[in-house]
Design an enzyme around this catalytic site. Structure first.
Site, mmCIF file in Angstrom:
data_model
loop_
_atom_site.group_PDB
_atom_site.id
_atom_site.type_symbol
_atom_site.label_atom_id
_atom_site.label_comp_id
_atom_site.label_asym_id
_atom_site.label_seq_id
_atom_site.Cartn_x
_atom_site.Cartn_y
_atom_site.Cartn_z
ATOM 1 N N LYS A 27 0.845 -1.210 0.000
ATOM 2 C CA LYS A 27 0.000 0.000 0.000
ATOM 3 C C LYS A 27 0.874 1.250 0.000
ATOM 4 C CE LYS A 27 -1.473 1.532 4.112
ATOM 5 N NZ LYS A 27 -1.191 2.927 4.525
ATOM 6 N N ASN A 28 1.941 1.231 0.806
ATOM 7 C CA ASN A 28 2.749 2.443 0.975
ATOM 8 C C ASN A 28 3.754 2.687 -0.142
ATOM 9 O OD1 ASN A 28 1.297 3.000 3.215
ATOM 10 N ND2 ASN A 28 2.859 2.363 4.684
ATOM 11 N N ILE B 173 8.855 6.690 16.791
ATOM 12 C CA ILE B 173 8.461 7.396 15.558
ATOM 13 C C ILE B 173 7.221 8.255 15.783
ATOM 14 C CG2 ILE B 173 7.832 7.137 13.120
ATOM 15 C CD1 ILE B 173 10.671 6.165 13.712
ATOM 16 N N ASP C 121 5.938 19.615 8.071
ATOM 17 C CA ASP C 121 6.787 20.807 7.886
ATOM 18 C C ASP C 121 7.950 20.552 6.938
ATOM 19 O OD1 ASP C 121 8.910 20.530 10.768
ATOM 20 O OD2 ASP C 121 7.438 19.101 10.074
ATOM 21 N N ARG D 254 -3.230 9.619 3.988
ATOM 22 C CA ARG D 254 -2.139 10.570 3.713
ATOM 23 C C ARG D 254 -2.086 10.886 2.216
ATOM 24 N NH1 ARG D 254 -0.135 13.047 7.725
ATOM 25 N NH2 ARG D 254 2.093 12.928 7.328
ATOM 26 N N ARG E 194 -8.392 -0.536 5.291
ATOM 27 C CA ARG E 194 -7.647 0.554 4.658
ATOM 28 C C ARG E 194 -6.313 0.038 4.124
ATOM 29 N NH1 ARG E 194 -6.192 4.620 8.499
ATOM 30 N NH2 ARG E 194 -5.010 5.278 6.664
ATOM 31 N N ASP F 244 5.330 0.290 11.942
ATOM 32 C CA ASP F 244 4.083 -0.297 11.434
ATOM 33 C C ASP F 244 3.910 -1.753 11.837
ATOM 34 O OD1 ASP F 244 4.026 1.522 8.265
ATOM 35 O OD2 ASP F 244 3.625 2.125 10.330
ATOM 36 N N ARG G 106 1.248 14.109 13.088
ATOM 37 C CA ARG G 106 1.646 13.750 11.709
ATOM 38 C C ARG G 106 2.090 15.029 11.007
ATOM 39 N NH1 ARG G 106 -0.645 8.776 10.365
ATOM 40 N NH2 ARG G 106 0.983 8.626 8.782
ATOM 41 N N CYS H 207 -4.003 7.581 9.997
ATOM 42 C CA CYS H 207 -4.233 6.983 11.320
ATOM 43 C C CYS H 207 -3.981 7.991 12.444
ATOM 44 C CB CYS H 207 -3.277 5.813 11.533
ATOM 45 S SG CYS H 207 -3.627 4.446 10.462
HETATM 46 C C1 EPZ Z 1 4.801 6.806 6.342
HETATM 47 O O1 EPZ Z 1 4.052 7.804 7.000
HETATM 48 C C2 EPZ Z 1 3.875 5.599 6.252
HETATM 49 N N1 EPZ Z 1 2.680 5.954 5.479
HETATM 50 C C3 EPZ Z 1 3.458 5.169 7.659
HETATM 51 O O2 EPZ Z 1 2.650 4.005 7.543
HETATM 52 C C4 EPZ Z 1 4.718 4.830 8.445
HETATM 53 O O3 EPZ Z 1 4.357 4.517 9.776
HETATM 54 C C5 EPZ Z 1 5.681 6.009 8.452
HETATM 55 O O4 EPZ Z 1 5.963 6.450 7.106
HETATM 56 C C6 EPZ Z 1 6.984 5.597 9.105
HETATM 57 O O5 EPZ Z 1 7.874 6.606 9.147
HETATM 58 C C7 EPZ Z 1 2.773 6.009 4.129
HETATM 59 O O6 EPZ Z 1 3.823 5.770 3.549
HETATM 60 C C8 EPZ Z 1 1.527 6.387 3.395
HETATM 61 P P1 EPZ Z 1 6.945 10.105 8.261
HETATM 62 P P2 EPZ Z 1 4.570 9.336 6.976
HETATM 63 O O7 EPZ Z 1 6.841 11.353 7.471
HETATM 64 O O8 EPZ Z 1 5.357 9.578 5.772
HETATM 65 C C9 EPZ Z 1 7.795 13.316 11.681
HETATM 66 C C10 EPZ Z 1 0.731 2.653 7.888
HETATM 67 O O9 EPZ Z 1 0.304 2.100 8.907
HETATM 68 N N2 EPZ Z 1 7.712 14.289 10.565
HETATM 69 O O10 EPZ Z 1 8.037 9.139 7.931
HETATM 70 O O11 EPZ Z 1 3.413 10.183 7.285
HETATM 71 C C11 EPZ Z 1 6.440 12.684 11.933
HETATM 72 O O12 EPZ Z 1 5.684 13.485 12.806
HETATM 73 C C12 EPZ Z 1 1.265 4.080 7.971
HETATM 74 O O13 EPZ Z 1 0.788 2.130 6.752
HETATM 75 C C13 EPZ Z 1 7.970 15.621 10.821
HETATM 76 O O14 EPZ Z 1 8.293 16.006 11.935
HETATM 77 O O15 EPZ Z 1 5.575 9.331 8.217
HETATM 78 C C14 EPZ Z 1 6.787 11.345 12.525
HETATM 79 O O16 EPZ Z 1 7.022 11.512 13.912
HETATM 80 C C15 EPZ Z 1 1.119 4.666 9.366
HETATM 81 N N3 EPZ Z 1 7.845 16.515 9.800
HETATM 82 C C16 EPZ Z 1 8.114 10.984 11.846
HETATM 83 O O17 EPZ Z 1 8.623 12.208 11.314
HETATM 84 C C17 EPZ Z 1 7.472 16.112 8.519
HETATM 85 O O18 EPZ Z 1 7.368 16.970 7.618
HETATM 86 C C18 EPZ Z 1 7.951 9.984 10.691
HETATM 87 O O19 EPZ Z 1 7.001 10.504 9.799
HETATM 88 C C19 EPZ Z 1 7.215 14.747 8.297
HETATM 89 C C20 EPZ Z 1 7.348 13.852 9.331
#
Ligand code: EPZ
Length: 454
Positions: free
Chosen positions: A43-44, A363, A161, A129, A433, A341, A158, A153
């Site tokens: 999915k991702n 995370i 920035d 997302r 989902r 995940d 989330r 989720c």
């Molecule tokens: C992706 O989410 C995945 N979703 C998530 O899977 C997965 O848990 C996550 O990456 C793991 O890192 C998809 O790919 C659609 P991140 P994403 O940006 O991209 C912080 C599932 O269950 N951050 O890597 O939204 C953020 O707050 C889902 O399939 C910032 O601070 O996650 C988090 O603490 C859930 N600023 C950490 O980084 C930003 O601009 C990781 O977020 C972006 C992120």
């Protein structure tokens, strides 16, 4: 525009549950699982790759597409923008790839010859997302975008920035108005940008934006997840000039246009890990097939350390339950560390270990919502800040429980498989989902699992 077949198939798929919100999954626990289960496409990986459809007139043809709710949302969003396409339905319709488990992969052929509108409505993308992944490609293609603030989720903050910072450095003017982000730029320009922290969709957004930007972009401290690499592979097939001199760095020479491509989506490592854990919990002898073992090195190491009965074959895992499991101390980390995940699913397994385990979630800041529900099944888990203490071995018993997010849903299903008696999981639409046909796949393995709507 969208072919009638596509819309009808989507409606058929969605009609399965007229209201996705009140799905209940019931499980009679204690049944041993045996047989083969095939993993669907990731999915991702599929989400950003469908967003990449905006980058070229296309067409793009994807195989091994997981037909899950989040993907249907992204397809609906593309339709809003002006995509045309043909989504093969399940089982025997259209061009599908036969798979050994009897369940079919799906293919979608989708093109964006012209944008009807760079605006995606909130009701289309509020649950996933998906919307944020359209921001970069739309800006790159037409210099304008209006997407809803991302959903997904409820697992903690989330933030986006990094996405916005990178796009603004590339020349975009971005404003947030109520629930929407609007962005404009004449033409994105190449930048040097080091991510302040690892972000999967942040990396994917800027990769797609840079593919059509003017000049060269250097992205550092990029996420290393396999889904990011699969997106880069697709973009290269579309004509993007992307190199990676070292892990975590991408150099992209912007093009003026990209073209269509064919692409097989990589297997879903999180789905694979979920079924592997199911096998360690309740497996008589199950084979999880169509996997990429290299994507799950960290989980395999943890299971080996616990003494779980797991064997690794070519593209498949074999798992048996019944082993005496040792406790573990686990910390979630960006790839190649242990994936957040799979944290909830592993927590369920750790309730069956002989001793006290520790799971630290680094995370997301609110990803232990499955703990209260597992405790209602008889687990003994205590959350202290970002760490869960899991006292095993717990005898799990059926109960009425409720799920809150996608991976918590999977963890509760795993709990129901080993709990004695009936477990009813409310609000289970979350599971659909991100897991394709999970109840059917588990039924084929011998689980007594049914879905009802109230
Ligand atoms: C992706 O989410 C995945 N979703 C998530 O899977 C997965 O848990 C996550 O990456 C793991 O890192 C998809 O790919 C659609 P991140 P994403 O940006 O991209 C912080 C599932 O269950 N951050 O890597 O939204 C953020 O707050 C889902 O399939 C910032 O601070 O996650 C988090 O603490 C859930 N600023 C950490 O980084 C930003 O601009 C990781 O977020 C972006 C992120």
């Amino acid at each position: 525009m969208y072919s009638v077949a596509l819309i009808e198939r989507q409606n058929v798929a969605r009609a399965r549950f007229h209201n996705m919100k009140n799905i209940i999954i019931s499980i009679q626990g204690g049944r041993p699982l045996a047989g083969r289960v095939a993993v669907s496409g990731a999915k991702n990986a599929a989400l950003p790759e469908l967003a990449a459809v905006c980058l070229s007139p296309g067409p793009l043809a994807f195989s091994n597409l997981p037909l899950v709710e989040d993907i249907k949302v992204m397809v609906a969003a593309l339709r809003e923008i002006g995509a045309e396409g043909e989504l093969d339905g399940p089982l025997g319709e259209g061009r599908v790839e036969a798979r050994t488990d009897g369940l079919q992969g799906h293919t979608i052929r989708v093109a964006m010859p012209a944008l009807r509108s760079p605006r995606v409505s909130r009701q289309t993308t509020q649950t996933t997302r998906a919307s944020i992944l359209l921001l970069g490609p739309l800006l790159a293609r037409c210099g304008e975008a209006r997407v809803s603030m991302p959903g997904g989720c409820p697992i903690g903050e989330r933030k986006i920035d990094f996405h916005l910072q990178g796009l603004e450095l590339m020349g975009a003017e971005i404003r947030s108005e109520e629930d929407y982000l609007t962005a404009r730029c004449r033409r994105l320009r190449g930048i040097e940008y080091e991510f302040p922290g690892k972000s999967v969709t942040g990396t994917e957004n800027l990769l797609m934006a840079a593919a059509l930007a003017e000049g060269t972009t250097v992205l550092r401290n990029c996420a290393l997840e396999p889904e990011v690499d699969d997106l880069a592979a697709l973009l290269r097939k579309m004509g993007a000039a992307i190199s990676s001199p070292e892990a975590g760095t991408f150099i992209i020479h912007g093009r003026t246009s990209l073209h269509g491509a064919d692409h097989a989506i990589i297997p879903d490592r999180i789905e694979a890990g979920t079924y592997l854990i199911a096998g360690c919990l309740a497996g008589n002898d199950i084979i999880v097939e169509g996997v990429e073992p290299a994507h799950l090195g960290c989980l395999l190491d943890i299971l080996a350390g616990m003494g779980a009965d797991v064997r690794i074959g070519a593209g498949e895992f074999q798992a048996r339950g019944g082993a005496t499991l040792a406790p573990a101390a686990v910390v979630t980390e960006p790839y190649p560390g242990f994936p957040t995940d799979l944290q909830a699913q592993l927590t369920t397994l750790l309730t069956q270990a002989e001793g006290v385990s520790r799971v630290r979630e680094t995370i997301f800041n609110d990803r232990f919502r499955h703990v209260g529900e597992l405790n209602r099944l008889g687990a003994d888990i205590e959350v202290r800040g970002d760490e869960a203490l899991i006292r095993g071995r717990a005898r799990l018993h059926g109960a009425v429980i409720k799920t809150t997010d996608l991976r918590a849903s999977a963890a509760l299903v795993l709990g129901g498989l080993v709990a004695t008696g009936e477990t009813r999981i409310e609000n289970s639409y979350q599971l659909f989902r991100g897991y394709e046909n999970m109840p059917e796949k588990l039924q084929k393995l011998g689980a007594a699992i049914t879905i009802t709507q109230e």
